[in-house]
Design a protein around this motif. Structure first.
Motif, PDB file in Angstrom:
ATOM      1  N   THR A 136      53.200 -11.554  54.512  1.00  0.00           N
ATOM      2  CA  THR A 136      54.505 -11.455  55.167  1.00  0.00           C
ATOM      3  C   THR A 136      55.388 -10.422  54.484  1.00  0.00           C
ATOM      4  OG1 THR A 136      54.403 -13.735  55.974  1.00  0.00           O
ATOM      5  CG2 THR A 136      56.588 -12.756  55.741  1.00  0.00           C
ATOM      6  N   TYR A 137      55.329 -10.347  53.151  1.00  0.00           N
ATOM      7  CA  TYR A 137      56.189  -9.377  52.465  1.00  0.00           C
ATOM      8  C   TYR A 137      55.839  -7.940  52.850  1.00  0.00           C
ATOM      9  CZ  TYR A 137      52.391  -9.053  48.939  1.00  0.00           C
ATOM     10  OH  TYR A 137      51.182  -8.894  48.305  1.00  0.00           O
ATOM     11  N   GLU A 138      54.572  -7.692  53.202  1.00  0.00           N
ATOM     12  CA  GLU A 138      54.183  -6.351  53.629  1.00  0.00           C
ATOM     13  C   GLU A 138      54.795  -6.014  54.990  1.00  0.00           C
ATOM     14  OE1 GLU A 138      49.889  -5.324  52.018  1.00  0.00           O
ATOM     15  OE2 GLU A 138      49.903  -7.313  52.961  1.00  0.00           O
ATOM     16  N   ILE A 139      54.801  -6.981  55.875  1.00  0.00           N
ATOM     17  CA  ILE A 139      55.410  -6.769  57.188  1.00  0.00           C
ATOM     18  C   ILE A 139      56.909  -6.539  57.043  1.00  0.00           C
ATOM     19  CG2 ILE A 139      55.785  -7.755  59.467  1.00  0.00           C
ATOM     20  CD1 ILE A 139      52.877  -6.999  58.838  1.00  0.00           C
ATOM     21  N   LEU A 140      57.542  -7.299  56.148  1.00  0.00           N
ATOM     22  CA  LEU A 140      58.976  -7.120  55.920  1.00  0.00           C
ATOM     23  C   LEU A 140      59.271  -5.740  55.342  1.00  0.00           C
ATOM     24  CD1 LEU A 140      59.967 -10.635  54.521  1.00  0.00           C
ATOM     25  CD2 LEU A 140      60.290  -9.737  56.833  1.00  0.00           C
ATOM     26  N   ALA A 141      58.394  -5.248  54.485  1.00  0.00           N
ATOM     27  CA  ALA A 141      58.555  -3.880  53.977  1.00  0.00           C
ATOM     28  C   ALA A 141      58.442  -2.879  55.120  1.00  0.00           C
ATOM     29  CB  ALA A 141      57.517  -3.598  52.901  1.00  0.00           C
ATOM     30  N   ASP A 142      57.497  -3.096  56.023  1.00  0.00           N
ATOM     31  CA  ASP A 142      57.351  -2.213  57.179  1.00  0.00           C
ATOM     32  C   ASP A 142      58.613  -2.240  58.046  1.00  0.00           C
ATOM     33  OD1 ASP A 142      54.816  -1.576  56.363  1.00  0.00           O
ATOM     34  OD2 ASP A 142      53.785  -2.799  57.874  1.00  0.00           O
TER      35      ASP A 142
ATOM     36  N   PHE B 162      61.655  -2.655  57.053  1.00  0.00           N
ATOM     37  CA  PHE B 162      62.665  -1.811  56.407  1.00  0.00           C
ATOM     38  C   PHE B 162      62.357  -0.336  56.629  1.00  0.00           C
ATOM     39  CE2 PHE B 162      64.325  -5.535  54.539  1.00  0.00           C
ATOM     40  CZ  PHE B 162      65.504  -5.233  53.885  1.00  0.00           C
ATOM     41  N   LEU B 163      61.092   0.031  56.488  1.00  0.00           N
ATOM     42  CA  LEU B 163      60.714   1.428  56.680  1.00  0.00           C
ATOM     43  C   LEU B 163      60.992   1.876  58.115  1.00  0.00           C
ATOM     44  CD1 LEU B 163      57.380   1.439  54.678  1.00  0.00           C
ATOM     45  CD2 LEU B 163      59.490   2.612  54.036  1.00  0.00           C
ATOM     46  N   GLN B 164      60.793   0.986  59.067  1.00  0.00           N
ATOM     47  CA  GLN B 164      61.070   1.351  60.460  1.00  0.00           C
ATOM     48  C   GLN B 164      62.550   1.624  60.690  1.00  0.00           C
ATOM     49  OE1 GLN B 164      58.845   0.175  64.031  1.00  0.00           O
ATOM     50  NE2 GLN B 164      60.537  -1.237  64.426  1.00  0.00           N
ATOM     51  N   GLU B 165      63.388   1.082  59.807  1.00  0.00           N
ATOM     52  CA  GLU B 165      64.824   1.340  59.906  1.00  0.00           C
ATOM     53  C   GLU B 165      65.208   2.694  59.306  1.00  0.00           C
ATOM     54  OE1 GLU B 165      67.210  -0.255  61.429  1.00  0.00           O
ATOM     55  OE2 GLU B 165      65.887  -1.847  62.161  1.00  0.00           O
TER      56      GLU B 165
ATOM     57  N   THR C 163      53.511  -6.168  66.507  1.00  0.00           N
ATOM     58  CA  THR C 163      54.377  -4.995  66.637  1.00  0.00           C
ATOM     59  C   THR C 163      55.789  -5.354  66.197  1.00  0.00           C
ATOM     60  OG1 THR C 163      54.851  -5.529  68.947  1.00  0.00           O
ATOM     61  CG2 THR C 163      53.024  -4.004  68.505  1.00  0.00           C
ATOM     62  N   LEU C 164      56.442  -4.421  65.553  1.00  0.00           N
ATOM     63  CA  LEU C 164      57.808  -4.647  65.083  1.00  0.00           C
ATOM     64  C   LEU C 164      58.799  -4.414  66.204  1.00  0.00           C
ATOM     65  CD1 LEU C 164      57.580  -2.794  61.643  1.00  0.00           C
ATOM     66  CD2 LEU C 164      57.692  -5.276  62.009  1.00  0.00           C
ATOM     67  N   PRO C 165      59.942  -5.081  66.136  1.00  0.00           N
ATOM     68  CA  PRO C 165      60.967  -4.830  67.153  1.00  0.00           C
ATOM     69  C   PRO C 165      61.524  -3.419  67.022  1.00  0.00           C
ATOM     70  CG  PRO C 165      61.861  -6.183  65.388  1.00  0.00           C
ATOM     71  CD  PRO C 165      60.383  -6.057  65.122  1.00  0.00           C
TER      72      PRO C 165
ATOM     73  N   MET D 214      61.441 -13.228  61.376  1.00  0.00           N
ATOM     74  CA  MET D 214      61.865 -12.434  60.217  1.00  0.00           C
ATOM     75  C   MET D 214      62.050 -10.954  60.544  1.00  0.00           C
ATOM     76  SD  MET D 214      59.777 -14.014  56.986  1.00  0.00           S
ATOM     77  CE  MET D 214      60.131 -15.641  56.331  1.00  0.00           C
ATOM     78  N   ALA D 215      61.117 -10.364  61.258  1.00  0.00           N
ATOM     79  CA  ALA D 215      61.228  -8.929  61.550  1.00  0.00           C
ATOM     80  C   ALA D 215      62.460  -8.630  62.382  1.00  0.00           C
ATOM     81  CB  ALA D 215      59.967  -8.447  62.261  1.00  0.00           C
ATOM     82  N   VAL D 216      62.753  -9.502  63.331  1.00  0.00           N
ATOM     83  CA  VAL D 216      63.960  -9.327  64.141  1.00  0.00           C
ATOM     84  C   VAL D 216      65.213  -9.503  63.284  1.00  0.00           C
ATOM     85  CG1 VAL D 216      65.314 -10.306  66.045  1.00  0.00           C
ATOM     86  CG2 VAL D 216      62.840  -9.997  66.292  1.00  0.00           C
TER      87      VAL D 216
END
Length: 553
Positions: free
Chosen positions: A6-12, A14-17, A171-173, A135-137
């Motif tokens: 999950t922490y890897e997805i959360l890092a992604d 942030f990067l998408q921002e 997929t990320l929002p 979390m991603a949202v």
């Protein structure tokens, strides 16, 4: 399903921002996330104190115009940032801080604390990320809130949830910037402009004061044209100082840091036009600075009351640039029989010292006003200047010829100790530039450990310190009240030796004539250095003199 954590997805997320830089101090609750962020290509500055991570993110955000990002661990990591958060709130700086949280599955954890009340008490927002599917949202929404509300948002993510395999959407929002409304600048109402044009026509002594709103709107040229069209002088708030740095009728800072000539001119004003400025108490010197003037505020969100005072008598809701341009176009011809913008006044503005108060010269010690004058003459105009807080900040602000883009000031909370963090944030934002920090000895020593951070990250930061061997504001206030200053005096540490102990360059500057040589030398070597100026503790700023008359000195 995925084998990613999950922490890897959360890092992604942030990067998408668009996050390109993060300021960090690692602990159990954020270290895996921060490592994943760094591994994915985000630049990282690893500091020695949590407060410095958030403060550096503040100045990075101010310098870049983007959201600043920092990360600290849960519990004590969060409590350590309680000074930086209200500073960012009051300065309207957007931040997203990944703080982690204690593990949900633990019956007891020694760093567990209810973090949200601490954060919200500072005026920041707190989002608890406890549901992996959301979390991603929630990350996206945190950036959206930081951008729209221009304040910090702290994310609390229990680190046992971070370590779980990701089971949410693959997929990320869409990132927050894609959701931001693409709003056009707000034009003024014609009736408001017509009424304001009449006020301008009736006034004889006009000052146009620009704030950060004018800087962001690109309203500098429009303000100059308005001043030329209505025989007005120009000034700025402290954060916007330097916007009119090369204009002969630039009074520089309007507020507690105003020079003698600025205070004199503002006292004559019968109309003040504040453009993109909040008209805070400091800008008006609590209402004393232009007491005879009628005040107009041009802003997208004009305020009836600012910090407990009536902000203005007339309000025009408009984009700073469009409002000023419309007013200029609506002006009629002026009488011109008694102009304010004269060659004689321009010469007075250029040649009058900011403060001409006489003080006795002390052998072996420098006058802080002389130090600042010499530094202003010696330092290149394209170097980035960072002004800290405290008594010394008045003197360092008196460099009216420095452009706004290269002079950084954040001091809305009035806390010292932030200077070295702000310098690191600017250095990260503009890595190809040389950064000069102006600070006091007491302020620098609060976080002098960050010299190691500066060296480790190969930042080019020159630190110029006014060293009076005390907490400057406090000793002058205590002396004015006729009581002992013992608790605020700690002697003059050898800051040059301290710098050398960290591996940086350090020197005590006794002769200001040496500055051109020292500047040339630093320009060649770069790196980190402290220049220690031992100044007289008998010289006090006009700010102190006005607030604490020297009846007991």
């Amino acid at each position: 399903m995925t084998d990613r954590k999950t922490y890897e997805i959360l890092a992604d997320a942030f990067l998408q921002e668009g996050v390109a830089q993060c300021f960090a101090l690692l602990g159990d609750a954020n270290m895996n996330w921060a490592t994943a962020l760094a591994g994915a290509g985000c630049g990282m500055v690893y500091v020695r104190h949590e407060h410095c991570a958030v403060s550096a993110a503040m100045s990075y955000a101010r310098a870049t115009g983007d959201v600043g990002v920092a990360t600290v661990t849960c519990g004590p990591g969060v409590t350590q940032i309680m000074t930086a958060l209200p500073a960012a709130v009051r300065a309207h700086i957007p931040l997203v801080i990944f703080a982690g949280e204690a593990p949900l599955k633990a019956n007891w954890y020694n760093q567990a604390i209810d973090q949200a009340p601490f954060v919200t008490a500072c005026g920041a927002a707190y989002h608890a990320l406890h549901h992996p599917d959301r979390m991603a949202v929630q990350v996206r929404d945190a950036f959206l809130q930081a951008r729209t509300e221009r304040r910090p948002v702290v994310l609390g993510v229990p680190f046992d949830l971070q370590a779980m395999p990701w089971t949410g959407a693959q997929t990320l929002p869409a990132p927050s910037q894609s959701l931001m409304p693409d709003l056009s600048p707000v034009p003024p109402h014609p009736g408001d402009i017509a009424g304001l044009a009449r006020l301008v026509g009736e006034a004889r002594r006009i000052v146009v004061i620009a704030g950060l709103g004018a800087v962001r709107a690109g309203a500098g040229p429009a303000c100059r044209a308005l001043a030329e069209g209505c025989d007005a002088l120009l000034a700025t708030t402290l954060p916007a100082r330097g916007l009119f740095h090369d204009d002969p009728f630039n009074l520089s800072i309007a507020g507690g840091f105003s020079s003698d000539i600025t205070r004199s001119c503002l006292a004559e004003a019968d109309l003040v036009i504040a453009v993109g400025a909040s008209l805070a108490s400091h800008t008006t010197d609590a209402g004393k600075l232009f007491a005879k003037a009628r005040v107009v505020q041009i802003d997208t969100a004009p305020a009836a009351v600012s910090q407990g005072r009536v902000a203005a008598q007339v309000h025009v809701r408009a984009d700073a640039r469009l409002g000023v341009e419309a007013l200029t176009a609506a002006l009629g011809p002026r009488d011109g029989s008694s102009p304010w913008r004269t060659d004689a006044l321009a010469d007075r503005i250029r040649t009058t010292p900011a403060d001409s108060t006489p003080f006795p010269q002390e052998p072996g010690l420098l006058d802080p006003r002389d130090v600042v004058s010499a530094l202003d003459a010696a330092l290149p105009l394209d170097w980035e200047m960072v002004n800290s807080s405290g008594h010394c900040s008045y003197y360092f602000a008196q460099m009216p010829g420095r452009p706004v883009a290269q002079f950084h000031t954040i001091r809305e909370f009035g806390a010292i100790g932030n200077g070295i963090s702000y310098a690191m944030g600017v250095a990260a934002a503009r890595p190809d530039r040389t950064v000069v920090l102006f600070d006091g000895d007491g302020s620098l020593l609060m976080h002098v450990q960050e010299l190691e951070t500066i060296l480790r990250h190969r930042m080019n930061i020159l630190i110029c310190v006014l060293n009076d061997g005390a907490y400057g504001s406090e000793i002058h206030k205590l002396r004015a009240e006729g009581v002992s200053d013992e608790g605020a005096v700690f002697g003059r540490p050898d800051l040059g030796r301290i710098a050398r102990g960290f591996g940086a360059a350090g020197v005590q500057v006794d002769d200001l004539a040496d500055l051109p040589r020292l500047v040339a030398g630093f320009d060649k070597t770069k790196g980190a250095a402290i220049w220690d100026f031992h100044i007289s503790d008998k010289v006090f700023s006009p700010v102190i003199a006005r607030a604490h008359p020297p009846v007991h000195r």
